[in-house]
Motif scaffolding. Structure first.
Motif, mmCIF file in Angstrom:
data_model
loop_
_atom_site.group_PDB
_atom_site.id
_atom_site.type_symbol
_atom_site.label_atom_id
_atom_site.label_comp_id
_atom_site.label_asym_id
_atom_site.label_seq_id
_atom_site.Cartn_x
_atom_site.Cartn_y
_atom_site.Cartn_z
ATOM 1 N N LEU A 122 0.836 -1.199 0.000
ATOM 2 C CA LEU A 122 0.000 0.000 0.000
ATOM 3 C C LEU A 122 0.876 1.256 0.000
ATOM 4 O O LEU A 122 2.093 1.181 -0.161
ATOM 5 C CB LEU A 122 -0.929 -0.039 1.207
ATOM 6 C CG LEU A 122 -1.836 -1.273 1.268
ATOM 7 C CD1 LEU A 122 -2.660 -1.269 2.561
ATOM 8 C CD2 LEU A 122 -2.758 -1.341 0.054
ATOM 9 N N GLN A 125 2.444 6.506 3.066
ATOM 10 C CA GLN A 125 1.858 7.417 4.050
ATOM 11 C C GLN A 125 0.895 6.715 4.997
ATOM 12 O O GLN A 125 0.464 7.289 6.002
ATOM 13 C CB GLN A 125 1.145 8.602 3.370
ATOM 14 C CG GLN A 125 0.107 8.234 2.341
ATOM 15 C CD GLN A 125 0.659 8.302 0.926
ATOM 16 O OE1 GLN A 125 1.787 7.880 0.669
ATOM 17 N NE2 GLN A 125 -0.137 8.854 0.019
ATOM 18 N N TYR A 126 0.563 5.458 4.697
ATOM 19 C CA TYR A 126 -0.300 4.699 5.602
ATOM 20 C C TYR A 126 0.488 4.100 6.776
ATOM 21 O O TYR A 126 -0.114 3.725 7.787
ATOM 22 C CB TYR A 126 -0.977 3.547 4.856
ATOM 23 C CG TYR A 126 -1.974 3.948 3.783
ATOM 24 C CD1 TYR A 126 -2.419 5.255 3.657
ATOM 25 C CD2 TYR A 126 -2.475 3.002 2.891
ATOM 26 C CE1 TYR A 126 -3.329 5.615 2.679
ATOM 27 C CE2 TYR A 126 -3.391 3.353 1.909
ATOM 28 C CZ TYR A 126 -3.811 4.659 1.801
ATOM 29 O OH TYR A 126 -4.718 5.008 0.825
ATOM 30 N N LEU A 129 -0.240 5.012 10.278
ATOM 31 C CA LEU A 129 -1.645 4.872 10.627
ATOM 32 C C LEU A 129 -2.015 3.471 11.102
ATOM 33 O O LEU A 129 -3.079 3.265 11.690
ATOM 34 C CB LEU A 129 -2.536 5.247 9.428
ATOM 35 C CG LEU A 129 -2.326 6.643 8.832
ATOM 36 C CD1 LEU A 129 -3.254 6.841 7.639
ATOM 37 C CD2 LEU A 129 -2.575 7.717 9.885
ATOM 38 N N TYR A 130 -1.129 2.490 10.854
ATOM 39 C CA TYR A 130 -1.441 1.112 11.235
ATOM 40 C C TYR A 130 -1.315 0.923 12.748
ATOM 41 O O TYR A 130 -0.414 1.475 13.384
ATOM 42 C CB TYR A 130 -0.488 0.128 10.559
ATOM 43 C CG TYR A 130 -0.544 0.134 9.047
ATOM 44 C CD1 TYR A 130 -1.756 0.106 8.372
ATOM 45 C CD2 TYR A 130 0.635 0.140 8.296
ATOM 46 C CE1 TYR A 130 -1.795 0.108 6.990
ATOM 47 C CE2 TYR A 130 0.596 0.136 6.906
ATOM 48 C CZ TYR A 130 -0.627 0.125 6.255
ATOM 49 O OH TYR A 130 -0.670 0.122 4.893
ATOM 50 N N GLN A 134 -2.342 -4.527 12.517
ATOM 51 C CA GLN A 134 -2.330 -4.266 11.074
ATOM 52 C C GLN A 134 -0.909 -4.250 10.514
ATOM 53 O O GLN A 134 -0.673 -4.660 9.376
ATOM 54 C CB GLN A 134 -3.036 -2.941 10.786
ATOM 55 C CG GLN A 134 -4.520 -2.965 11.105
ATOM 56 C CD GLN A 134 -5.134 -1.576 11.140
ATOM 57 O OE1 GLN A 134 -4.425 -0.557 11.191
ATOM 58 N NE2 GLN A 134 -6.464 -1.505 11.129
ATOM 59 N N TRP A 158 -11.359 -1.472 4.787
ATOM 60 C CA TRP A 158 -9.936 -1.545 5.111
ATOM 61 C C TRP A 158 -9.685 -2.517 6.264
ATOM 62 O O TRP A 158 -8.749 -3.320 6.219
ATOM 63 C CB TRP A 158 -9.404 -0.167 5.479
ATOM 64 C CG TRP A 158 -9.092 0.702 4.301
ATOM 65 C CD1 TRP A 158 -9.776 1.802 3.879
ATOM 66 C CD2 TRP A 158 -8.014 0.518 3.371
ATOM 67 N NE1 TRP A 158 -9.194 2.318 2.747
ATOM 68 C CE2 TRP A 158 -8.110 1.559 2.423
ATOM 69 C CE3 TRP A 158 -6.995 -0.414 3.250
ATOM 70 C CZ2 TRP A 158 -7.209 1.692 1.364
ATOM 71 C CZ3 TRP A 158 -6.081 -0.282 2.202
ATOM 72 C CH2 TRP A 158 -6.202 0.756 1.281
ATOM 73 N N ALA A 204 -9.080 6.135 0.147
ATOM 74 C CA ALA A 204 -7.847 6.175 0.937
ATOM 75 C C ALA A 204 -8.072 5.692 2.363
ATOM 76 O O ALA A 204 -9.141 5.903 2.942
ATOM 77 C CB ALA A 204 -7.298 7.602 0.954
ATOM 78 N N PHE A 205 -7.041 5.052 2.933
ATOM 79 C CA PHE A 205 -7.081 4.626 4.327
ATOM 80 C C PHE A 205 -6.761 5.828 5.210
ATOM 81 O O PHE A 205 -5.778 6.524 5.005
ATOM 82 C CB PHE A 205 -6.052 3.510 4.560
ATOM 83 C CG PHE A 205 -5.947 3.052 5.985
ATOM 84 C CD1 PHE A 205 -7.063 2.589 6.654
ATOM 85 C CD2 PHE A 205 -4.725 3.093 6.662
ATOM 86 C CE1 PHE A 205 -6.978 2.154 7.977
ATOM 87 C CE2 PHE A 205 -4.634 2.665 7.967
ATOM 88 C CZ PHE A 205 -5.760 2.203 8.632
ATOM 89 N N LYS A 206 -7.614 6.077 6.208
ATOM 90 C CA LYS A 206 -7.458 7.265 7.047
ATOM 91 C C LYS A 206 -7.136 6.933 8.499
ATOM 92 O O LYS A 206 -7.208 7.789 9.377
ATOM 93 C CB LYS A 206 -8.733 8.102 6.984
ATOM 94 C CG LYS A 206 -9.029 8.594 5.558
ATOM 95 C CD LYS A 206 -10.353 9.334 5.481
ATOM 96 C CE LYS A 206 -10.643 9.756 4.038
ATOM 97 N NZ LYS A 206 -11.955 10.426 3.914
ATOM 98 N N GLY A 207 -6.800 5.685 8.756
ATOM 99 C CA GLY A 207 -6.446 5.283 10.103
ATOM 100 C C GLY A 207 -7.625 4.681 10.840
ATOM 101 O O GLY A 207 -8.725 4.554 10.305
#
Length: 208
Positions: A122, A125-126, A129-130, A134, A158, A204-207
Motif C-alpha cells: 500500500l 503514508q499509511y 496509521l497502522y 495491522q 480496510w 484512501a485509508f485514514k487510520g
C-alpha cells in the motif's frame, strides 16, 4: 515437522525460489502482451505507459513498484489534476478490469522486492496509521495478489482487508498460495471486487 520450521523454510527458501522461476516464465509468456499494452498506453496516456511509486515492502522497507499507468495526467484550468474518473482512459479501464496493470510487478518479484502471493503493498503514508495488529502485514514480502484480493479485493472495508492480510501472514503455506493463485485467476475472469460500488479507485485509508 513443526509448523513454524516448515513455514520458515517455505517462506525463506522455497517460496522465494518459486517466485523467481514462475515470474520469469510469466514475463516471457506475457512479453507480446507487454509490448502491445506499452504501445497502446503511450498513445492513450499521451505519455508514459508505466507508473512507478514508492511502496513499503517486508518490514516496511520502501521499494519502487512498477505498474502499467491506467490514468493520464490531464489537469484543470488551475493546474490541478482532474478526478480519477476523468483521467481513467478507455485502455486503462480495460487494463485495470483485467488486472493486466499488475504484470510489470513481475519485475519486482524477480528483484526479490515482492512475492507472487502476499499482502498488497500500500502507500507509504499509511505506515504511521497502522496499529500493531495491522502492521503485521509487513512481516512477509508484499504480493501481486493475496488472501484479501480473493476475498473481496477493493470491495471490502480496510479493516477486513487487514484482517485477511494478517491471517495470511499467520497461515502462509504452499497449499494456501496455490489456492490463492487459482482463486485469483477465477476473480480476474469474472472481474469481481475491482472497486467499491460507485468508485473508480479505492478510497484512501485514514487510520483507525
Amino acid at each position: 515437522m513443526n509448523y513454524k520450521i516448515t513455514k520458515y523454510i517455505y517462506v525463506s527458501l522455497s517460496k522465494t525460489l518459486l517466485d523467481k522461476i514462475i515470474s520469469l516464465i510469466m514475463l516471457l509468456l506475457f512479453l507480446p502482451v507487454l509490448i502491445i499494452l506499452t504501445f497502446l498506453l503511450i498513445i492513450s496516456n499521451k505519455g508514459s505507459a508505466f507508473f512507478i511509486q514508492s511502496r513499503p515492502g517486508k518490514n516496511g522497507k520502501l521499494f519502487k513498484i512498477i505498474k502499467f499507468k491506467t490514468m493520464n495526467d490531464k489537469k484543470d484550468d488551475t493546474g490541478n489534476l482532474l478526478s480519477d474518473k476523468h483521467r481513467l482512459t478507455r485502455v486503462g479501464k480495460f487494463v485495470r478490469k483485467t488486472s493486466l496493470d499488475e504484470i510489470p510487478q513481475l519485475v519486482n518479484v524477480l528483484k526479490g522486492e515482492m512475492s507472487l502471493i502476499g499482502p498488497r503493498p500500500l502507500l507509504p503514508q499509511y505506515l504511521p496509521l497502522y496499529n500493531e495488529f495491522q502492521n503485521k502485514r509487513h512481516d512477509v514480502k508484499p504480493g501481486i495478489t493475496g488472501w484479501a484480493q480473493v476475498n473481496g479485493r477493493n470491495a471490502i472495508s480496510w479493516n477486513k482487508k487487514f484482517e485477511h492480510d494478517v491471517w495470511y501472514v499467520q497461515h502462509v503455506s504452499f497449499v494456501l498460495d496455490v489456492k490463492i493463485l487459482f482463486l485469483t485467476i477465477k476473480k480476474v475472469f469474472i472481474s469481481e471486487g475491482i472497486n467499491m460500488q460507485g468508485q473508480v479507485t479505492t478510497e484512501a485509508f485514514k487510520g483507525n
